[in-house]
Motif scaffolding. Structure first.
Motif, PDB file in Angstrom:
ATOM      1  N   SER A 172      23.755  37.561  38.749  1.00 49.66           N
ATOM      2  CA  SER A 172      24.134  36.222  38.315  1.00 49.66           C
ATOM      3  C   SER A 172      23.981  36.110  36.813  1.00 49.66           C
ATOM      4  N   GLY A 173      24.740  35.124  36.224  1.00 50.45           N
ATOM      5  CA  GLY A 173      24.726  34.954  34.776  1.00 50.45           C
ATOM      6  C   GLY A 173      25.329  36.154  34.082  1.00 50.45           C
ATOM      7  N   ILE A 174      26.618  36.422  34.312  1.00 47.93           N
ATOM      8  CA  ILE A 174      27.256  37.677  33.917  1.00 47.93           C
ATOM      9  C   ILE A 174      28.131  37.491  32.682  1.00 47.93           C
ATOM     10  N   PHE A 175      28.017  38.420  31.757  1.00 52.88           N
ATOM     11  CA  PHE A 175      28.979  38.578  30.672  1.00 52.88           C
ATOM     12  C   PHE A 175      29.429  40.034  30.683  1.00 52.88           C
ATOM     13  N   VAL A 176      30.751  40.261  30.598  1.00 50.20           N
ATOM     14  CA  VAL A 176      31.290  41.618  30.614  1.00 50.20           C
ATOM     15  C   VAL A 176      32.415  41.732  29.600  1.00 50.20           C
ATOM     16  N   SER A 177      32.401  42.845  28.876  1.00 52.02           N
ATOM     17  CA  SER A 177      33.464  43.155  27.919  1.00 52.02           C
ATOM     18  C   SER A 177      33.974  44.553  28.214  1.00 52.02           C
ATOM     19  N   LEU A 178      35.293  44.654  28.482  1.00 52.29           N
ATOM     20  CA  LEU A 178      35.895  45.917  28.865  1.00 52.29           C
ATOM     21  C   LEU A 178      37.090  46.200  27.984  1.00 52.29           C
ATOM     22  N   THR A 188      33.111  35.853  31.695  1.00 54.26           N
ATOM     23  CA  THR A 188      31.808  35.329  32.111  1.00 54.26           C
ATOM     24  C   THR A 188      31.939  34.864  33.548  1.00 54.26           C
ATOM     25  N   ALA A 189      30.874  34.944  34.298  1.00 52.72           N
ATOM     26  CA  ALA A 189      30.912  34.539  35.702  1.00 52.72           C
ATOM     27  C   ALA A 189      29.526  34.146  36.158  1.00 52.72           C
ATOM     28  N   GLU A 190      29.513  33.264  37.160  1.00 54.22           N
ATOM     29  CA  GLU A 190      28.228  32.850  37.720  1.00 54.22           C
ATOM     30  C   GLU A 190      27.578  33.970  38.517  1.00 54.22           C
ATOM     31  N   ARG A 191      28.377  34.705  39.300  1.00 57.00           N
ATOM     32  CA  ARG A 191      27.832  35.739  40.163  1.00 57.00           C
ATOM     33  C   ARG A 191      28.764  36.944  40.151  1.00 57.00           C
ATOM     34  N   GLY A 192      28.261  38.059  40.650  1.00 54.94           N
ATOM     35  CA  GLY A 192      29.086  39.251  40.728  1.00 54.94           C
ATOM     36  C   GLY A 192      28.381  40.355  41.485  1.00 54.94           C
ATOM     37  N   GLU A 193      29.150  41.399  41.856  1.00 55.01           N
ATOM     38  CA  GLU A 193      28.593  42.570  42.536  1.00 55.01           C
ATOM     39  C   GLU A 193      29.514  43.754  42.323  1.00 55.01           C
ATOM     40  N   PHE A 194      28.933  44.947  42.369  1.00 55.34           N
ATOM     41  CA  PHE A 194      29.696  46.175  42.245  1.00 55.34           C
ATOM     42  C   PHE A 194      30.093  46.659  43.632  1.00 55.34           C
ATOM     43  N   LEU A 195      31.354  47.104  43.769  1.00 57.75           N
ATOM     44  CA  LEU A 195      31.875  47.602  45.040  1.00 57.75           C
ATOM     45  C   LEU A 195      32.466  48.976  44.822  1.00 57.75           C
ATOM     46  N   ALA A 196      32.224  49.874  45.769  1.00 52.97           N
ATOM     47  CA  ALA A 196      32.787  51.221  45.698  1.00 52.97           C
ATOM     48  C   ALA A 196      34.252  51.207  46.118  1.00 52.97           C
ATOM     49  N   PHE A 205      34.203  45.656  39.976  1.00 50.24           N
ATOM     50  CA  PHE A 205      33.201  44.648  39.646  1.00 50.24           C
ATOM     51  C   PHE A 205      33.784  43.293  40.066  1.00 50.24           C
ATOM     52  N   ARG A 206      33.343  42.771  41.208  1.00 50.23           N
ATOM     53  CA  ARG A 206      33.867  41.515  41.750  1.00 50.23           C
ATOM     54  C   ARG A 206      33.097  40.339  41.149  1.00 50.23           C
ATOM     55  N   LEU A 207      33.821  39.499  40.374  1.00 51.92           N
ATOM     56  CA  LEU A 207      33.236  38.346  39.705  1.00 51.92           C
ATOM     57  C   LEU A 207      33.606  37.075  40.461  1.00 51.92           C
ATOM     58  N   GLN A 208      32.723  36.087  40.433  1.00 53.91           N
ATOM     59  CA  GLN A 208      32.956  34.818  41.138  1.00 53.91           C
ATOM     60  C   GLN A 208      32.625  33.653  40.207  1.00 53.91           C
ATOM     61  N   ASN A 209      33.543  32.643  40.231  1.00 51.97           N
ATOM     62  CA  ASN A 209      33.335  31.394  39.496  1.00 51.97           C
ATOM     63  C   ASN A 209      33.105  31.655  38.002  1.00 51.97           C
ATOM     64  N   TYR A 230      37.505  37.307  41.097  1.00 52.68           N
ATOM     65  CA  TYR A 230      38.342  38.215  40.305  1.00 52.68           C
ATOM     66  C   TYR A 230      37.757  39.618  40.412  1.00 52.68           C
ATOM     67  N   ASP A 231      38.625  40.583  40.761  1.00 55.32           N
ATOM     68  CA  ASP A 231      38.210  41.983  40.873  1.00 55.32           C
ATOM     69  C   ASP A 231      38.576  42.718  39.592  1.00 55.32           C
ATOM     70  N   LEU A 232      37.551  43.183  38.900  1.00 56.65           N
ATOM     71  CA  LEU A 232      37.750  43.895  37.631  1.00 56.65           C
ATOM     72  C   LEU A 232      37.524  45.384  37.856  1.00 56.65           C
ATOM     73  N   PRO A 233      38.592  46.215  37.795  1.00 55.29           N
ATOM     74  CA  PRO A 233      38.396  47.660  37.981  1.00 55.29           C
ATOM     75  C   PRO A 233      37.721  48.265  36.748  1.00 55.29           C
ATOM     76  N   VAL A 234      36.733  49.097  36.999  1.00 58.49           N
ATOM     77  CA  VAL A 234      35.973  49.730  35.921  1.00 58.49           C
ATOM     78  C   VAL A 234      36.041  51.235  36.123  1.00 58.49           C
ATOM     79  N   SER A 235      36.570  51.930  35.128  1.00 61.44           N
ATOM     80  CA  SER A 235      36.634  53.397  35.180  1.00 61.44           C
ATOM     81  C   SER A 235      35.307  53.972  34.697  1.00 61.44           C
ATOM     82  N   LEU A 236      34.705  54.801  35.518  1.00 59.68           N
ATOM     83  CA  LEU A 236      33.442  55.432  35.140  1.00 59.68           C
ATOM     84  C   LEU A 236      33.686  56.490  34.074  1.00 59.68           C
ATOM     85  N   PRO A 237      32.756  56.623  33.132  1.00 59.90           N
ATOM     86  CA  PRO A 237      32.933  57.644  32.087  1.00 59.90           C
ATOM     87  C   PRO A 237      32.886  59.047  32.682  1.00 59.90           C
TER      88      PRO A 237
END
Length: 416
Positions: A172-178, A188-196, A205-209, A230-237
């Motif tokens: 919770s309390g998320i800021f992300v820059s990609l 920015t989002a209130e909540r989020g979780e990582f999904l395989a 990275f699934r963001l909510q609100n 919102y589903d944000l795809p993140v490429s692993l290094p």
């Protein structure tokens, strides 16, 4: 004689095992604290600490086995000497040479075990240890997200989490820059979780609100978006593969490979051959010296008559540690070309062999012989001097009671 052998075997086994385990535990505890600091600072899972410690155990056992063998035999024979059982055995015709049969049974068995460890187990475990360090630094083992801080995950992703619950699955309390080749995304989002995903190189990275800003070269102005999910795809290094075993790491080579490089690979560089020769003979002299440890243990186990001095234990530990440190210096000097590796390692080896042989000869073949008799005499004089300077608590208590009694008698005389 079989009964005597079994008795000696039992007397040696318990202190040998106890000393070996104690030495290994002390070395592990010393390393554990540093590994915890390293793993936590690298952001890796704590479970990797136990894997790294497991790969350090062969090295610790290679150091602990000679010390355990020495102290096991020394403490066993010291117990026999203090209880006069050693005198009884010698009185019935059992000499030191006969009593050495059981200690050498232990010595040869442990020497074979130690040779196998330094030849194969320790090099392989060291390679695994270096591989775990590489995985930690590269993030292959997974990185822990530090709450309340900006975290760089790779070169393109910056993430900040204000609060993490349920072991990191509920954020919770998320800021992300990609940053990607197509566009830059900040959200920015209130909540989020990582999904395989099915792609091991990509996670969601699934963001909510929250709110999202997109910017690209073909956009006249940045786009903004409010979303419920919102589903944000993140490429692993991408992480490069770890190096092969033994690549510029002489200590990771097995003993046959080390011998091949040291003497049968003329096309190898001089620095590599010198390092291989130094490491090869360092391993060998450390293992072969175990054959002299039963003699050293017996020479230092028997205190002078009517004495329970433990100076022999101290001298034994100092000699083993000093020999190991001399070998380490000779190994380093030989690998650098400052000294001939064989000369630098085998001269101290022969010196200690002669010294230990003389010490055993004195205790075994000279009536009343004491290899460290001069040290015992000095130690006894120093101990007596310390006792005079610092009387024991019981003596001080007796002196205080005597002074109090004399004071009471003096007061009684004055009153009368």
């Amino acid at each position: 004689m079989a009964l005597i052998d079994r008795y000696l075997a039992r007397a040696i086994f318990i202190p040998l095992l106890g000393t070996l385990l104690l030495a290994a535990m002390l070395l592990v505890l010393d390393k554990m604290l540093r590994l915890f600091d390293f793993v936590v600072s690298a952001g890796g899972p704590v479970s990797v600490v136990w894997q790294m410690l497991a790969n350090m155990l062969p090295e610790y056992f290679a150091l602990g086995i000679p010390i355990g063998l020495l102290l096991g035999i020394l403490l066993a024979f010291r117990g026999l000497a203090l209880s006069s059982e050693l005198d009884a055995l010698r009185g019935i015709g059992v000499g030191y040479g006969r009593m050495l049969r059981v200690p050498y049974f232990y010595a040869i068995a442990l020497m074979a075990l130690n040779l196998f460890i330094v030849s194969y187990v320790e090099p392989y475990a060291r390679y695994n240890y270096e591989g775990l360090q590489f995985d930690l630094r590269s993030g292959t083992l997974g990185a822990s997200i530090k709450v309340g801080e900006f975290n760089r995950l790779g070169d393109n992703l910056t993430l900040r989490i204000d609060k993490s619950e349920e072991e990191g699955t509920d954020l919770s309390g998320i800021f992300v820059s990609l940053k990607t080749d197509e566009m830059d995304v900040a959200a920015t989002a209130e909540r989020g979780e990582f999904l395989a995903t099915d792609d091991p190189d990509t996670i969601i990275f699934r963001l909510q609100n929250g709110r999202l800003i997109q910017d690209a070269d073909n956009f006249a102005t940045p786009r903004t978006l409010a979303f419920d999910s919102y589903d944000l795809p993140v490429s692993l290094p991408r992480v490069g593969a770890f190096r092969d075993r033994g690549l510029d790491q002489i200590r990771e080579l097995y003993l046959p490979e080390l011998t091949q490089l040291a003497y049968f690979t003329p096309e190898a560089e001089l620095e590599q051959r010198l390092a291989a020769r130094a490491n090869l003979h360092f391993r060998l002299v450390e293992v072969i010296m175990m054959l002299m440890l039963p003699l050293l243990a017996i020479a230092l186990a028997v205190p002078p008559k009517r004495s329970s001095s433990s100076l022999g234990i101290f001298v034994a530990i100092v000699m083993v540690v000093t020999y190991h440190k001399i070998n380490q210096y000779a190994w380093g000097a030989g690998a650098q070309g400052r000294l001939n590796p064989e000369v630098a390692l085998y001269v101290p080896f022969l010196f200690f062999v002669v010294l230990i042989g003389w010490m055993y000869h004195v205790i075994a073949h000279r009536p009343g012989g004491q290899p460290i008799g001069a040290l015992e005499a000095v130690f006894s004089k120093v101990a007596k001097g310390v006792k005079k300077i610092m009387p024991n608590p019981r003596a001080r208590a007796l002196a205080r009671r005597q002074a109090a009694r004399e004071a009471r008698e003096a007061q009684g005389s004055a009153a009368s």
